[in-house]
Structure formats: structure tokens, C-alpha cells
Scaffold this motif. Structure first.
Motif, mmCIF file in Angstrom:
data_model
loop_
_atom_site.group_PDB
_atom_site.id
_atom_site.type_symbol
_atom_site.label_atom_id
_atom_site.label_comp_id
_atom_site.label_asym_id
_atom_site.label_seq_id
_atom_site.Cartn_x
_atom_site.Cartn_y
_atom_site.Cartn_z
ATOM 1 N N PRO A 128 27.086 -4.811 8.967
ATOM 2 C CA PRO A 128 28.534 -4.932 8.792
ATOM 3 C C PRO A 128 29.138 -5.950 9.753
ATOM 4 O O PRO A 128 28.750 -6.043 10.916
ATOM 5 N N ALA A 129 30.096 -6.727 9.252
ATOM 6 C CA ALA A 129 30.711 -7.775 10.057
ATOM 7 C C ALA A 129 31.681 -7.187 11.074
ATOM 8 O O ALA A 129 32.355 -6.187 10.813
ATOM 9 N N GLU A 130 31.758 -7.821 12.234
ATOM 10 C CA GLU A 130 32.763 -7.477 13.233
ATOM 11 C C GLU A 130 33.919 -8.458 13.080
ATOM 12 O O GLU A 130 33.746 -9.666 13.238
ATOM 13 N N ILE A 131 35.101 -7.948 12.759
ATOM 14 C CA ILE A 131 36.270 -8.785 12.537
ATOM 15 C C ILE A 131 37.402 -8.310 13.447
ATOM 16 O O ILE A 131 37.351 -7.209 13.997
ATOM 17 N N PRO A 132 38.448 -9.126 13.630
ATOM 18 C CA PRO A 132 39.605 -8.659 14.402
ATOM 19 C C PRO A 132 40.200 -7.395 13.791
ATOM 20 O O PRO A 132 40.100 -7.153 12.587
ATOM 21 N N ALA A 191 29.058 -6.773 25.432
ATOM 22 C CA ALA A 191 28.809 -5.812 24.355
ATOM 23 C C ALA A 191 28.248 -6.520 23.135
ATOM 24 O O ALA A 191 28.522 -7.700 22.897
ATOM 25 N N ASP A 192 27.472 -5.792 22.363
ATOM 26 C CA ASP A 192 27.014 -6.278 21.070
ATOM 27 C C ASP A 192 28.123 -6.075 20.041
ATOM 28 O O ASP A 192 29.048 -5.282 20.262
ATOM 29 N N PRO A 193 28.056 -6.763 18.902
ATOM 30 C CA PRO A 193 29.038 -6.509 17.843
ATOM 31 C C PRO A 193 29.071 -5.033 17.461
ATOM 32 O O PRO A 193 28.037 -4.381 17.338
ATOM 33 N N GLY A 194 30.270 -4.502 17.303
ATOM 34 C CA GLY A 194 30.429 -3.099 16.942
ATOM 35 C C GLY A 194 30.525 -2.157 18.115
ATOM 36 O O GLY A 194 30.679 -0.945 17.924
ATOM 37 N N GLU A 195 30.461 -2.679 19.343
ATOM 38 C CA GLU A 195 30.497 -1.821 20.524
ATOM 39 C C GLU A 195 31.840 -1.885 21.257
ATOM 40 O O GLU A 195 31.917 -1.573 22.438
ATOM 41 N N ILE A 196 32.894 -2.277 20.557
ATOM 42 C CA ILE A 196 34.226 -2.347 21.150
ATOM 43 C C ILE A 196 35.092 -1.247 20.553
ATOM 44 O O ILE A 196 35.130 -1.060 19.337
ATOM 45 N N HIS A 197 35.801 -0.525 21.413
ATOM 46 C CA HIS A 197 36.692 0.537 20.933
ATOM 47 C C HIS A 197 37.988 0.461 21.736
ATOM 48 O O HIS A 197 37.968 0.565 22.966
ATOM 49 N N VAL A 198 39.114 0.256 21.045
ATOM 50 C CA VAL A 198 40.422 0.131 21.688
ATOM 51 C C VAL A 198 41.304 1.270 21.202
ATOM 52 O O VAL A 198 41.475 1.458 19.994
#
Length: 468
Positions: A128-132, A191-198
Motif C-alpha cells: 500500500p502506498a504512503e500518501i499525505p 521510519a519506514d513507510p506506514g510507520e507514522i501516526h499523528v
């Protein structure tokens, strides 16, 4: 709005975002009318919605730029408001628009430049793509829309660049065209893609990274007024109880609050340093410690609307777990429930289901566990061998909740259910096959639906409540 971790395990993503609507599509990505004008320029997409909504009244927005396989969907509802925000993309950059639930376009941002995506963030071969993305938050009584993107700043032929999460903070009550953010903030991450949580479920903005899941093990808080970034210290050092607890080496901050971080200790136990700890908050019949090694009891499942949902090991091995809701500021218990939903592991960042709440916070649920906090009672929808498990996806202010049965009915059709959390029994009933499940609700009762249109593009559809 983050969907991948929140919905996949519960099969709720299939209910929320992989349906296919029929009938006429809206006019591309063009908003209906101008500021203050609620007239639409194209017929509404035909949707099968629950009976509490009017399928003929509302508005649609197509996000044709969003890939079919994504980690997030850039749509959000500002807490306790009628504001629904979404993101569009063009060659000039990303724009954030906010509409009221009646369709009025309140504001649209100037094009916003996200950082250069990290390697493999948008390649189909990497998953899955990581997008804004967007998140609506409330800080000290004021609503904001926060756009954010993970990427690299300053990379060129002579420089490696710096990995960051870029935040653009907009006031939710902005007006007009080409609105600029109050401030932009770059948070250094690795972080790798998908490892961001806001998120700001605790009342302060928390940017977390480093693991896939709701609660990664590294993070920083961001001051919405000044833009100051405060990187968290080692979470194992935040609670003094961790110093003597067995295997307390995977603690994590699950929410940032005005009183300090809510810390979930590795191995069990939770608290806010200097304010409270879980050993004084145990429900009746629950021991402060559990297991042969004497781990602290109590695992933070999640936080929403100023409350923390906690799961507890029963006093005897094999007994059904106890769930409770606690005031985030004081730790005081608000309601308890015995329910067989599986307890999350305290040393892991993932949860099977998101914690969802009604717009004004009276009702709260996660998976098959649901609470009416005003009346201090809970309802368990975990299957009992005859009754099937029902997983809650969203809740209206009147206690009407929507969800689904995780196993499919005959023919492979998802079973959609409507619940009434204002009653002691919950009064569950199935809805017609093909009924769309709202992923969120505005404060005036409108439902926000996410589905795919006939071109397989993401469709944001807001439908007004049906008249009595």
C-alpha cells in the motif's frame, strides 16, 4: 484518516471503503457551488444508506488522485463540529478543503508542498502506498485540521537530506480561498513507510513513528501555538514503577495530554507521571498485579474524547477479561464491563480495532466492546457461540451505532448491523445487504461515508440525517 491498521483486522475496511456505489457520479473534484453556496452541480451518487440518513440530501467529493491501495485516506471530521475536511492533489501541490455538513464550502487552502516521499513510499511493488494525510483535532477548545506527510527535505545530488514529517496546521474555522496554514512544522523522524501516526486524542498533538500500529515507540509532541517540537525521552524512564517491574523494556506513550504523557508500560500497567498509576484504578475484583512474575495489570487499548479504554486480566486464569473506561485527566473509572474480546499485548503497538466515540463523547467503543458513559454501563458484542460478534465502526450522538459481523453471510455479502447504545441491551438489528456503513458523524447528525465510485475512485459522501 488512518485506515490500514484501524480497519483491516476487523474487516471494517471492506464495509467502509471497498464498496462500489452506483448511479451518477459527481462532477470530478470540483466543489459544488462557491463559498456559502450549498447547491450541487451534479446529482448525488446513489448510495444505500441506513434509514437514519436521507440518501437524497448531502454532498459528494471524488478523490481521484488517491491510489487504489493506500495506508490512509485523506479525509477527517473535526471533533465536535460540522466540519469535514479532505485533501486534493494537483501539479501545484496539495490543497485542503473544508465543508460544513450541509455542503457549504467554508475554506480551501493554498497549494501545500509536501516533502519528497521516502524510498518505496508510492511504489505498487512495496505494498500500500504512503500518501499525505489529514487529521482533525481539538486543542484547548479550538478545532484544527492538520495536514501531514512523511518524506525527505533538502535531498539533492550533493546532500542526502533529512527525513521528516511535515505538518501544516490550519484553523478549522478559517474562511475563504487560498488559506495559509497557521504554521508549518518539520518533525525529524526515522521510519519506514506506514510507520507514522499523528493524533491528538489526549488533547495535545503527538507525532509517533518507528513501528506499524496505533502506538509506535518513538514520538514528539508539537505545540500548536508556537510550533515547538519536544522529542520524547525513553518511555521506560517516565514511570518510576517501571524500574522494578519485570521485563519493562517496551513502554510507549499512547497519548499526549495537558498533564503529561499517558504511558503504557511494557509488560502491563499505565499512568501519567506525577498524577496517577494503574494500581489505584483497578475495577472491583481485579488485582493490581497478575501472572506468576507479578506483572502490573491493566493495558491501554486506546484513547478517545478525553477517555482511556483499559483492559484487565481477570483475577483467575481463564476468566473473562474486564474492560473499563477512565477519565484521562484524573484516571477515575467511569464504567466497567466483562467481555471476552481479546486483550491487546501491552508491549505491542498494534490494536485489532480503533477506539471510536460519538461526536460529543457520550458513547465509546472498540471492536465488540461498547460503553454509554453518561449512564455508566457497557455492552459486549463478542460472540457467545450463538450470537455472532459485532464490531462497531462509528457512533452517532443519540447512541445509534453501526458496524458489521466479521464473518460473511451466505454469498459472501458482509453483514451490516445497527445498534442502539442508549438502551441496556443494545438492540442490535441487521440492515439490508449492501448498506453502506458511515465511518464518522458530524455534530449535527450527518453521516460521512467512504466508498468507491463507478470509476473505482475514492468517494467521500456526506448524507444528512433523515427527518423524523
Amino acid at each position: 484518516m488512518r485506515t490500514a491498521h484501524a480497519m483491516t483486522a476487523a474487516t471494517l475496511l471492506a464495509l467502509l471503503a471497498t464498496g462500489c456505489s452506483s448511479g451518477a457520479d459527481t462532477a470530478g473534484n470540483k466543489p459544488p457551488g462557491w463559498f456559502g453556496d450549498t447547491k450541487t452541480t451534479a446529482p448525488l451518487t446513489k448510495l444505500s444508506v441506513p434509514p437514519s440518513f436521507d440518501a437524497t440530501q448531502g454532498w459528494d467529493e471524488v478523490l481521484s488522485w488517491v491510489p487504489q491501495s493506500v495506508m490512509t485516506l485523506p479525509v477527517t471530521v473535526v471533533p465536535r463540529s460540522q466540519t469535514v475536511a479532505f485533501m486534493q492533489a494537483s501539479s501545484a501541490g496539495y490543497t485542503v478543503s473544508a465543508r460544513e455538513s450541509n455542503g457549504k464550502l467554508a475554506w480551501r487552502s493554498a497549494p501545500w508542498s509536501a516533502p519528497t516521499p521516502v524510498a518505496e513510499a508510492q511504489t505498487a511493488s512495496s505494498g500500500p502506498a504512503e500518501i499525505p494525510d489529514l487529521t482533525g483535532v481539538e486543542i484547548d477548545g479550538r478545532g484544527y485540521v492538520v495536514a501531514y506527510a512523511h518524506g525527505v527535505r533538502g535531498k539533492d545530488q550533493l546532500h542526502e537530506g533529512a527525513e521528516i514529517v511535515r505538518l501544516a496546521i490550519f484553523p478549522a474555522d478559517a474562511k475563504g480561498e487560498s488559506v495559509k496554514p497557521l504554521r508549518e512544522v518539520d518533525v525529524p523522524v526515522s521510519a519506514d513507510p506506514g510507520e507514522i501516526h499523528v493524533q491528538a486524542m489526549g488533547g495535545r498533538l503527538l507525532v509517533a513513528w518507528g513501528e506499524s500500529g496505533f502506538f509506535p515507540n518513538r514520538g514528539a509532541t508539537v505545540d500548536m501555538t508556537t510550533g515547538e517540537v519536544a522529542v520524547q525521552q525513553d518511555a521506560d524512564r517516565l514511570l518510576t514503577q517501571c524500574r522494578t517491574a519485570p521485563m519493562c523494556n517496551t513502554s510507549r506513550v499512547v497519548a499526549a495530554t495537558p498533564d503529561g504523557p499517558l504511558v503504557a508500560m511494557g509488560g502491563g500497567g499505565f499512568g501519567i507521571p506525577g498524577r496517577y498509576f494503574s494500581d489505584t484504578l483497578t475495577p472491583t475484583g481485579i488485582n493490581p498485579k497478575s501472572g506468576f512474575l507479578g506483572f502490573w495489570n491493566g493495558t491501554v487499548y486506546g484513547v478517545s474524547a478525553g477517555y482511556a479504554l483499559i483492559s484487565w486480566q481477570a483475577a483467575s486464569a481463564g476468566d473473562t477479561p474486564v474492560w473499563s473506561v477512565h477519565d484521562l485527566h484524573t484516571g477515575a473509572p467511569q464504567a466497567r464491563l466483562v467481555c471476552g474480546q481479546e486483550i491487546a499485548k501491552s508491549d505491542k503497538p498494534s490494536r485489532d480495532y480503533p477506539v471510536v466515540s460519538s461526536p460529543r463523547g457520550q458513547y465509546l467503543a472498540a471492536g465488540s466492546v461498547a460503553f454509554d458513559l453518561k449512564n455508566k454501563r457497557g455492552i459486549c458484542w463478542q460472540g457467545d457461540g450463538n450470537r455472532k460478534t459485532i464490531l462497531v465502526a462509528s457512533i452517532q450522538d443519540n447512541g445509534t451505532a453501526y458496524g458489521g459481523v466479521p464473518d460473511a453471510s451466505e454469498g459472501g455479502t458482509n453483514v451490516v448491523a445497527q445498534l442502539d447504545l442508549s438502551t441496556p441491551s443494545g438492540n442490535a438489528k441487521p440492515l439490508e445487504a449492501g448498506t453502506e456503513v458511515p465511518y464518522a458523524h458530524s455534530a449535527d447528525g450527518a453521516g460521512v461515508f467512504l466508498t468507491l465510485n463507478s470509476d473505482k475512485h475514492v468517494l467521500v459522501a456526506v448524507r444528512k440525517p433523515a427527518r423524523p
